[in-house]
Scaffold this motif. Structure first.
Motif, short mmCIF file in Angstrom:
data_model
loop_
_atom_site.label_atom_id
_atom_site.label_comp_id
_atom_site.label_asym_id
_atom_site.label_seq_id
_atom_site.Cartn_x
_atom_site.Cartn_y
_atom_site.Cartn_z
N GLN A 98 0.83 -1.20 0.00
CA GLN A 98 0.00 0.00 0.00
C GLN A 98 0.87 1.25 0.00
O GLN A 98 0.59 2.22 -0.73
CB GLN A 98 -0.92 0.01 1.21
CG GLN A 98 -2.08 -0.93 1.11
CD GLN A 98 -2.91 -0.95 2.38
OE1 GLN A 98 -2.62 -0.25 3.36
NE2 GLN A 98 -3.94 -1.76 2.38
N GLY A 99 1.92 1.26 0.81
CA GLY A 99 2.82 2.40 0.82
C GLY A 99 3.52 2.60 -0.50
O GLY A 99 3.66 3.73 -0.99
N HIS A 100 3.96 1.50 -1.10
CA HIS A 100 4.64 1.58 -2.40
C HIS A 100 3.68 2.07 -3.49
O HIS A 100 4.05 2.88 -4.33
CB HIS A 100 5.22 0.21 -2.74
CG HIS A 100 6.31 0.23 -3.74
ND1 HIS A 100 7.45 0.99 -3.59
CD2 HIS A 100 6.46 -0.43 -4.91
CE1 HIS A 100 8.23 0.82 -4.64
NE2 HIS A 100 7.65 -0.04 -5.45
N ALA A 101 2.44 1.58 -3.45
CA ALA A 101 1.44 2.03 -4.43
C ALA A 101 1.13 3.51 -4.22
O ALA A 101 0.95 4.25 -5.20
CB ALA A 101 0.17 1.19 -4.30
N ALA A 102 1.07 3.94 -2.97
CA ALA A 102 0.82 5.36 -2.69
C ALA A 102 1.96 6.22 -3.23
O ALA A 102 1.71 7.31 -3.79
CB ALA A 102 0.64 5.58 -1.19
N ASP A 103 3.19 5.75 -3.10
CA ASP A 103 4.33 6.49 -3.65
C ASP A 103 4.24 6.59 -5.17
O ASP A 103 4.45 7.65 -5.74
CB ASP A 103 5.65 5.83 -3.26
CG ASP A 103 5.98 6.00 -1.79
OD1 ASP A 103 5.37 6.87 -1.14
OD2 ASP A 103 6.84 5.25 -1.30
#
Length: 146
Positions: A98-103
């Motif tokens: 989720q964090g990587h997708a948000a980035d």
């Protein structure tokens, strides 16, 4: 609890609207990552069902042992350990994804906004380094900065 009138928090209906408007953009910027995230979410959803099945399997095995039969306790213990491990890994992995997708989404959105800004006429004056010195003349620095 009522929200203050000046609150910027979206209402639930607005939140779903925002989600449905951003999903295509999110898919365009990282389709593989989103597919992997969806797979992790599906596995996370299956872990409780597997736990229920293992509970039944455990009770059946204990019943067989109590009645003098045999049960494969090693396989049962391995299944419980694997289910616990998968549950933990999908929780941590889902958060990381989720964090990587948000980035990815943030970078994609900022890049898109920068391209749109370049297309706007009249912004070359603002981007001119000389205009910055001119704006500093109109807004003097405080004494403690010098």
């Amino acid at each position: 609890m009522r929200q203050p009138l000046n609150s910027t928090a979206p209402r639930p209906g607005e939140l779903f609207g925002v989600i449905f408007r951003t999903l295509p953009d999110l898919w365009r910027c990282a389709p593989g990552l989103i597919s992997l995230l969806l797979a992790v979410v599906v596995v996370q959803g299956l872990v409780p069902a597997v736990s229920v099945f293992l509970s039944k399997w455990t009770i059946d095995g204990i019943g067989r042992l109590a009645s003098g039969g045999e049960a494969n306790l090693t396989l049962l213990a391995l299944a419980w350990a694997a289910t616990a491990l998968v549950g933990q890994l999908t929780n941590v992995g889902g958060t990381v994804l989720q964090g990587h997708a948000a980035d990815h989404f943030t970078v994609s959105t900022v890049t898109s906004l920068m391209r749109k800004m370049q297309a706007l006429p009249g912004l070359d004056v603002v981007e001119d380094p000389g205009s910055m010195t001119m704006s500093k003349r109109f807004r003097p620095e405080p004494d403690f900065v010098r």
